[in-house]
Design a protein around this motif. Structure first.
Motif, PDB file in Angstrom:
ATOM      1  N   THR A 197      35.688  39.850  39.594  1.00 38.10           N
ATOM      2  CA  THR A 197      36.166  38.635  40.244  1.00 38.10           C
ATOM      3  C   THR A 197      37.245  37.950  39.395  1.00 38.10           C
ATOM      4  O   THR A 197      37.068  37.756  38.191  1.00 38.10           O
ATOM      5  CB  THR A 197      35.005  37.659  40.476  1.00 38.10           C
ATOM      6  OG1 THR A 197      34.008  38.310  41.279  1.00 38.10           O
ATOM      7  CG2 THR A 197      35.482  36.398  41.170  1.00 38.10           C
ATOM      8  N   GLY A 198      38.368  37.627  40.030  1.00 37.29           N
ATOM      9  CA  GLY A 198      39.467  36.956  39.340  1.00 37.29           C
ATOM     10  C   GLY A 198      40.547  37.880  38.832  1.00 37.29           C
ATOM     11  O   GLY A 198      41.619  37.417  38.426  1.00 37.29           O
ATOM     12  N   ARG A 223      50.013  32.713  52.455  1.00 41.06           N
ATOM     13  CA  ARG A 223      48.727  33.148  53.013  1.00 41.06           C
ATOM     14  C   ARG A 223      48.609  34.661  52.921  1.00 41.06           C
ATOM     15  O   ARG A 223      49.600  35.378  52.770  1.00 41.06           O
ATOM     16  CB  ARG A 223      48.609  32.735  54.485  1.00 41.06           C
ATOM     17  CG  ARG A 223      48.732  31.258  54.761  1.00 41.06           C
ATOM     18  CD  ARG A 223      48.853  31.006  56.259  1.00 41.06           C
ATOM     19  NE  ARG A 223      47.733  31.573  56.999  1.00 41.06           N
ATOM     20  CZ  ARG A 223      47.763  31.861  58.297  1.00 41.06           C
ATOM     21  NH1 ARG A 223      48.868  31.654  58.992  1.00 41.06           N
ATOM     22  NH2 ARG A 223      46.703  32.367  58.896  1.00 41.06           N
ATOM     23  N   ASP A 227      42.775  39.306  55.801  1.00 36.15           N
ATOM     24  CA  ASP A 227      41.665  39.230  54.842  1.00 36.15           C
ATOM     25  C   ASP A 227      40.426  38.703  55.569  1.00 36.15           C
ATOM     26  O   ASP A 227      39.942  37.601  55.308  1.00 36.15           O
ATOM     27  CB  ASP A 227      42.059  38.327  53.674  1.00 36.15           C
ATOM     28  CG  ASP A 227      40.992  38.269  52.588  1.00 36.15           C
ATOM     29  OD1 ASP A 227      40.133  39.175  52.556  1.00 36.15           O
ATOM     30  OD2 ASP A 227      41.030  37.314  51.788  1.00 36.15           O
ATOM     31  N   ASP A 230      37.359  37.666  53.477  1.00 33.57           N
ATOM     32  CA  ASP A 230      37.568  36.664  52.425  1.00 33.57           C
ATOM     33  C   ASP A 230      37.349  37.267  51.040  1.00 33.57           C
ATOM     34  O   ASP A 230      36.648  36.711  50.189  1.00 33.57           O
ATOM     35  CB  ASP A 230      36.628  35.470  52.638  1.00 33.57           C
ATOM     36  CG  ASP A 230      37.050  34.255  51.804  1.00 33.57           C
ATOM     37  OD1 ASP A 230      38.252  34.149  51.476  1.00 33.57           O
ATOM     38  OD2 ASP A 230      36.176  33.432  51.463  1.00 33.57           O
ATOM     39  N   LEU A 232      39.973  38.221  48.994  1.00 30.76           N
ATOM     40  CA  LEU A 232      41.144  38.069  48.134  1.00 30.76           C
ATOM     41  C   LEU A 232      41.525  36.604  47.985  1.00 30.76           C
ATOM     42  O   LEU A 232      41.251  35.774  48.853  1.00 30.76           O
ATOM     43  CB  LEU A 232      42.329  38.851  48.717  1.00 30.76           C
ATOM     44  CG  LEU A 232      42.095  40.336  49.015  1.00 30.76           C
ATOM     45  CD1 LEU A 232      43.297  40.922  49.721  1.00 30.76           C
ATOM     46  CD2 LEU A 232      41.786  41.096  47.729  1.00 30.76           C
ATOM     47  N   ASN A 233      42.194  36.332  46.880  1.00 31.27           N
ATOM     48  CA  ASN A 233      42.709  34.989  46.618  1.00 31.27           C
ATOM     49  C   ASN A 233      44.213  35.094  46.379  1.00 31.27           C
ATOM     50  O   ASN A 233      44.689  36.034  45.738  1.00 31.27           O
ATOM     51  CB  ASN A 233      42.020  34.385  45.393  1.00 31.27           C
ATOM     52  CG  ASN A 233      42.412  32.935  45.190  1.00 31.27           C
ATOM     53  OD1 ASN A 233      42.390  32.138  46.125  1.00 31.27           O
ATOM     54  ND2 ASN A 233      42.778  32.590  43.963  1.00 31.27           N
ATOM     55  N   THR A 235      47.738  32.978  45.087  1.00 34.64           N
ATOM     56  CA  THR A 235      48.387  31.828  44.454  1.00 34.64           C
ATOM     57  C   THR A 235      49.870  32.159  44.301  1.00 34.64           C
ATOM     58  O   THR A 235      50.281  33.319  44.424  1.00 34.64           O
ATOM     59  CB  THR A 235      47.785  31.517  43.074  1.00 34.64           C
ATOM     60  OG1 THR A 235      47.898  32.681  42.239  1.00 34.64           O
ATOM     61  CG2 THR A 235      46.327  31.110  43.189  1.00 34.64           C
ATOM     62  N   ILE A 257      47.968  38.094  43.896  1.00 36.74           N
ATOM     63  CA  ILE A 257      46.759  38.401  44.659  1.00 36.74           C
ATOM     64  C   ILE A 257      45.668  38.817  43.680  1.00 36.74           C
ATOM     65  O   ILE A 257      45.850  39.749  42.887  1.00 36.74           O
ATOM     66  CB  ILE A 257      47.005  39.526  45.681  1.00 36.74           C
ATOM     67  CG1 ILE A 257      48.012  39.060  46.739  1.00 36.74           C
ATOM     68  CG2 ILE A 257      45.700  39.942  46.349  1.00 36.74           C
ATOM     69  CD1 ILE A 257      48.355  40.127  47.760  1.00 36.74           C
ATOM     70  N   SER A 258      44.547  38.121  43.735  1.00 38.55           N
ATOM     71  CA  SER A 258      43.428  38.430  42.843  1.00 38.55           C
ATOM     72  C   SER A 258      42.155  38.613  43.667  1.00 38.55           C
ATOM     73  O   SER A 258      42.096  38.278  44.852  1.00 38.55           O
ATOM     74  CB  SER A 258      43.240  37.316  41.810  1.00 38.55           C
ATOM     75  OG  SER A 258      43.043  36.069  42.448  1.00 38.55           O
ATOM     76  N   LYS A 260      38.215  38.180  44.828  1.00 41.79           N
ATOM     77  CA  LYS A 260      37.086  37.256  44.902  1.00 41.79           C
ATOM     78  C   LYS A 260      35.757  37.993  44.737  1.00 41.79           C
ATOM     79  O   LYS A 260      34.711  37.362  44.568  1.00 41.79           O
ATOM     80  CB  LYS A 260      37.080  36.530  46.252  1.00 41.79           C
ATOM     81  CG  LYS A 260      38.155  35.467  46.413  1.00 41.79           C
ATOM     82  CD  LYS A 260      37.964  34.741  47.739  1.00 41.79           C
ATOM     83  CE  LYS A 260      38.983  33.634  47.925  1.00 41.79           C
ATOM     84  NZ  LYS A 260      38.786  32.922  49.218  1.00 41.79           N
TER      85      LYS A 260
END
Length: 302
Positions: A197-198, A223, A227, A230, A232-233, A235, A257-258, A260
């Motif tokens: 994660t991360g 965005r 996904d 849910d 992926l994250n 920033t 893209i990181s 989750k």
């Protein structure tokens, strides 16, 4: 004591008395003009008294001052119709040196005549300047232009003509009139190593977009489409990029893209990076770009 006022009939700024010198040697007069409740312009004039040893000045020593402000800043936003940028100099010397007459101004560098013109002792911008291109016309002129101006002064008593020259800097201010553009391949398959994660999942070089506008002109929404689990994250950050060899500064959008989770919910996991320019002016293209499609694969499923 009031040292200046505005003539309501002619909108002329009148100086009634020498200003009291401030700590920096001059006083500042600020003029505020309002077109309506929202649009306003500010003119700031710094006045510095000069000591003279006699009751009359030698006007030939002040020909340059008759023509041009001692220092000036000229600015105009891109995409405007024909508009006055500013005057070349003060009219004060018509009273101080009544035998000296400023008769004309000319633009000397040929390129500038494609973007600017002179009328009534003022510098005007031709319609629809473009801050985001350096030319040739009608594109351009870019964010800053050096304008070489010649002033013609005629001395009535002797018939002598003077022709001082000054180089003025004009800043063309940016508007958000360019959508972001994708860089690199439109579709990318990536095999992931073990991650937690991360962790960053996609190399940064695959996640860069470009916007021809200045960084301060834009506001983005980023965005990940597709996904559905849910997993992926996303920033991002922006960075102003200085151009070289006559290029124009622009904005780079760096996305990240990181994970989750510690494992993709399915493989391949197909997602799309989407960037929306929230402040793009109407009529300047699509505000949203779906830039890159990623096929993310878990390593153990290959």
């Amino acid at each position: 004591e009031q040292i200046a006022s505005i003539d309501p009939e002619t909108d002329t700024l009148l100086l009634h008395a020498p200003p009291k010198q401030g700590s920096n040697g001059f006083d500042t007069i600020v003029v505020l003009a309002k077109e309506n409740s929202s649009n306003e312009a500010v003119l700031e004039i710094k006045v510095k008294p000069l000591r003279v040893d006699s009751k009359q000045i030698n006007c030939t020593d002040y020909v340059q001052d008759m023509c041009f402000w001692n220092a000036s800043k000229y600015r105009i936003y891109e995409n405007q119709p024909v508009a006055m940028i500013g005057t070349f100099g003060p009219t004060l010397y018509t009273d101080i040196c009544p035998n000296f007459h400023v008769t004309d101004y000319k633009l000397l560098n040929g390129k500038c005549t494609e973007y600017f013109h002179v009328a009534d002792g003022s510098l005007f911008a031709n319609p629809f300047l473009d801050r985001d291109a350096s030319g040739p016309a009608p594109a351009g002129p870019g964010p800053r232009v050096s304008v070489q101006v010649q002033c013609i002064v005629w001395e009535e008593m002797t018939g002598t003509q003077y022709a001082p020259i000054n180089t003025l800097q004009v800043d063309v201010l940016d508007q958000d009139d360019n959508p972001p553009m994708a860089q690199g391949n439109a579709s990318i398959a990536i095999t992931l190593r073990e991650f937690t994660t991360g962790d960053k999942l996609v190399d940064d070089n695959n996640l860069i977009l470009k916007d021809a506008d200045a960084e301060t002109s834009n506001r983005y929404t980023v965005r990940i489409l597709g996904d559905s689990h849910d997993a992926l994250n996303i920033t991002y950050n922006t960075l102003p990029i200085e151009a070289f060899d006559g290029g124009v500064p622009y904005t780079a959008i760096f996305t990240r893209i990181s994970a989750k989770t510690t494992l993709l919910p399915k493989s391949p996991y197909r997602v799309t990076l989407q960037v929306k320019d929230e402040t793009l002016l109407p009529g300047h293209g699509q505000d949203t770009v779906s830039s890159n499609r990623f096929n993310l694969l878990n390593k153990q499923q290959l």
